[in-house]
Design an enzyme around this catalytic site. Structure first.
Site, short mmCIF file in Angstrom:
data_model
loop_
_atom_site.label_atom_id
_atom_site.label_comp_id
_atom_site.label_asym_id
_atom_site.label_seq_id
_atom_site.Cartn_x
_atom_site.Cartn_y
_atom_site.Cartn_z
CE LYS A 1 8.85 -38.81 5.00
NZ LYS A 1 10.21 -38.22 4.77
CD GLN B 1 9.64 -34.04 11.29
OE1 GLN B 1 10.51 -33.19 11.33
NE2 GLN B 1 8.64 -34.00 10.43
CE LYS C 1 6.91 -30.66 12.05
NZ LYS C 1 7.91 -30.09 11.12
CE LYS D 1 14.48 -31.77 10.29
NZ LYS D 1 13.14 -31.29 9.85
N GLY E 1 13.71 -33.33 2.61
CA GLY E 1 14.38 -32.03 2.64
C GLY E 1 14.14 -31.26 3.92
CG ASP E 2 14.73 -28.89 7.71
OD1 ASP E 2 13.55 -28.95 8.08
OD2 ASP E 2 15.54 -28.10 8.23
CB THR F 1 5.97 -26.92 4.03
OG1 THR F 1 6.55 -28.21 3.79
CG2 THR F 1 6.10 -26.56 5.48
CG ASN G 1 9.98 -25.86 0.02
OD1 ASN G 1 9.23 -26.24 0.92
ND2 ASN G 1 9.76 -26.18 -1.25
CB SER H 1 6.90 -36.56 3.24
OG SER H 1 7.78 -35.58 2.77
#
Ligand code: NDP
Ligand code: 2IT
Length: 444
Positions: free
Chosen positions: A90, A111, A114, A126, A165-166, A209, A240, A376
């Site tokens: 993810k 990630q 996290k 990622k 997204g990123d 976020t 964002n 997410s």
């Protein structure tokens, strides 16, 4: 040589010219020393650290697409499936000209920890491309997204790998990618998160976020005898994460006086006008000069400079390595009490160390910005049960998750004799769950 140092040297040797990846690994391994030393024999025998720093799978592919002039363009694209010990891969997709394999590996590595900290069953991954959505027509963005997904669709799925997204990947890009996935695979499943509300997206994911960053920051301040209410905040970025960090900071009674983008920054002593910022950035996709032109209290400056403005709290929300040692010195000199990272690895290691050494509360990105990926995971849950939760339901789960994350890292830091060191706390708490799952699952 210690196991940690051996593995770090190996990472540098085996992954040349990937400085951001080295940096991310170094920060994690340094703070794991005490845990590794306590379990060194078993971890060495199982090559646990070597497996942890080596992605399970790395996909590299080309993305050909046709621009509006009929010219074929070719971009490089990546998906790094880093670690699936605690759940399906993810993590987001970054679309920015600076993207290369090392950048995606640093983000994928972060990630893992996290996602573990969220307490939800998601592994680390990622992806992205050096495609630049800026200045492209909607049709060109669609052409890129469709070609990108034509290849990526072979490797992802709702139970295997779920991108989102990123930087550079927002609602428009996710929509085009989702449409192409559905068309190719013929299944309607939650393969991406950050989807639009009309086709399976979750309420509050757009805000998550930035909101989560403020929930964690408020809890960190509270536990250290401060109140977010009434504080002056500087924010970098205007995408964002920055926009919704700004909105929630204001809702909690703080005053946000700066935002920035890749060409300049705005100082608005009256407090950022979030509605205007959204209009300029989300609707018009314009520069911050337009914000300043529309608001008499705002000053626009070229280049970088937000960290030089006097503040109580600093929230870097743009990109990696954007807060340097001199910036940390300026923040300390101006009396800043807390820094929380909305972006991934925005603070260099020397700047982080300077802030911590000078008593600034410091929340690392893998904890502070985990609200996005946590929500997410809540979107994945809703897709699985084919239901949609209300905004309030998702937002209250997000708040609980962020407060829990803070206490987990606070407790881990205390347990290992590093009270107040939230960098160490986050790395240790994130690592232990993944290490336990990897050990239980044998040598895979
Ligand atoms: P966006 O693309 O929405 O916004 C990025 C912002 O940062 C823009 O203002 C952009 O300016 C600025 N920026 C990007 N690259 C640079 C650069 N090289 N130098 C200076 N400014 C730059 O991205 P997000 O807000 O989604 O992401 C921001 C950060 O937060 C990233 O580090 C991302 O990995 C991280 N993050 C994002 C999450 C999410 O859910 N979206 C979740 C967790 C972390 P310009 O428009 O001029 O390019
Ligand atoms: O860095 C991040 O955590 C994100 N870009 C969000 C990832 C996600 O899967 O929501």
């Amino acid at each position: 040589m210690s196991y940690v140092d051996e593995v770090f040297d190996l990472v540098v040797e085996k992954n040349p010219a990937q400085p951001e990846f080295h940096q991310a690994v170094k920060e994690v391994l340094e703070s794991l020393r005490v845990v590794i030393e306590a379990n060194e024999e078993a971890y060495r025998r199982d090559a646990l650290l070597e497996r942890l720093v080596t992605p399970e799978r790395q996909l590299l592919f080309r993305v050909p697409w046709v621009d509006d002039k009929g010219q074929v363009q070719v971009n490089n694209a990546f998906r790094v499936q880093f670690n699936s010990a605690i759940g399906p891969y993810k993590g987001g997709l970054r679309l920015h000209p600076s993207v290369n394999l090392g950048i995606i590996k640093f983000l994928g590595f972060e990630q893992i920890f996290k996602n573990s900290l969220t307490g939800l069953p998601i592994g680390g991954g990622k992806g992205g491309s050096d495609f630049d959505p800026k200045g492209k027509s909607d049709r060109e963005v669609m052409a890129f997204c469709q070609s990108f997904m034509t290849e990526l669709s072979k490797y992802i799925g709702a139970d295997t790998d779920v991108p989102a997204g990123d930087i550079g990947t927002g609602a428009r890009e996710i929509g085009y990618m989702y449409g192409q996935y559905k068309r190719i695979k013929g299944v309607y499943e939650g393969v991406l998160t950050g989807k639009g509300l009309s086709y399976g997206g979750s309420l509050a994911r757009t805000e998550a976020t930035g909101y989560g960053l403020l929930y964690l920051t408020a809890e960190m301040l509270k536990c250290n005898g401060h109140d977010i209410n009434g504080k002056t905040v500087v924010i970098s970025g205007s995408g964002n994460v920055a926009i919704y960090a700004c909105q929630k900071a204001q809702q909690l009674g703080a005053k946000v006086v700066t935002v920035s983008d890749s060409t300049g920054w705005v100082y608005d002593p009256e407090g950022i006008d979030v509605a205007l910022l959204k209009e300029v950035k989300e609707v018009k996709r314009a520069r911050l000069t337009e914000y300043a032109a529309a608001r008499s209290s705002a000053e626009y400056h070229e280049g970088r400079g937000v960290w030089g403005i006097k503040c109580d709290v600093a929230l870097p929300c743009a990109t990696q390595n954007e807060l340097l040692l001199d910036d940390a010195k300026a923040l300390v000199a101006n009396g800043c009490i807390a820094v929380a990272e909305g972006a991934n690895m925005p603070t260099t290691m020397e700047a982080t160390e300077y802030l911590q050494a000078n008593g600034v509360l410091f929340a690392p990105g893998k904890a502070a910005n985990a609200g996005g990926v946590a929500t997410s995971a809540l979107e994945m849950s809703q897709n699985s049960e084919r239901l949609s939760w209300t905004f309030e339901e998702v937002d209250s789960k997000l708040q609980n998750i962020m407060v829990n994350i803070f206490h987990n890292l606070d407790n881990a830091a205390k347990k290992y004799g590093m009270e107040g060191n939230y960098v160490a706390g986050a790395n240790i708490a994130g690592f232990l769950k993944v290490a336990e799952a990897m050990t239980a699952q044998g040598i895979v």
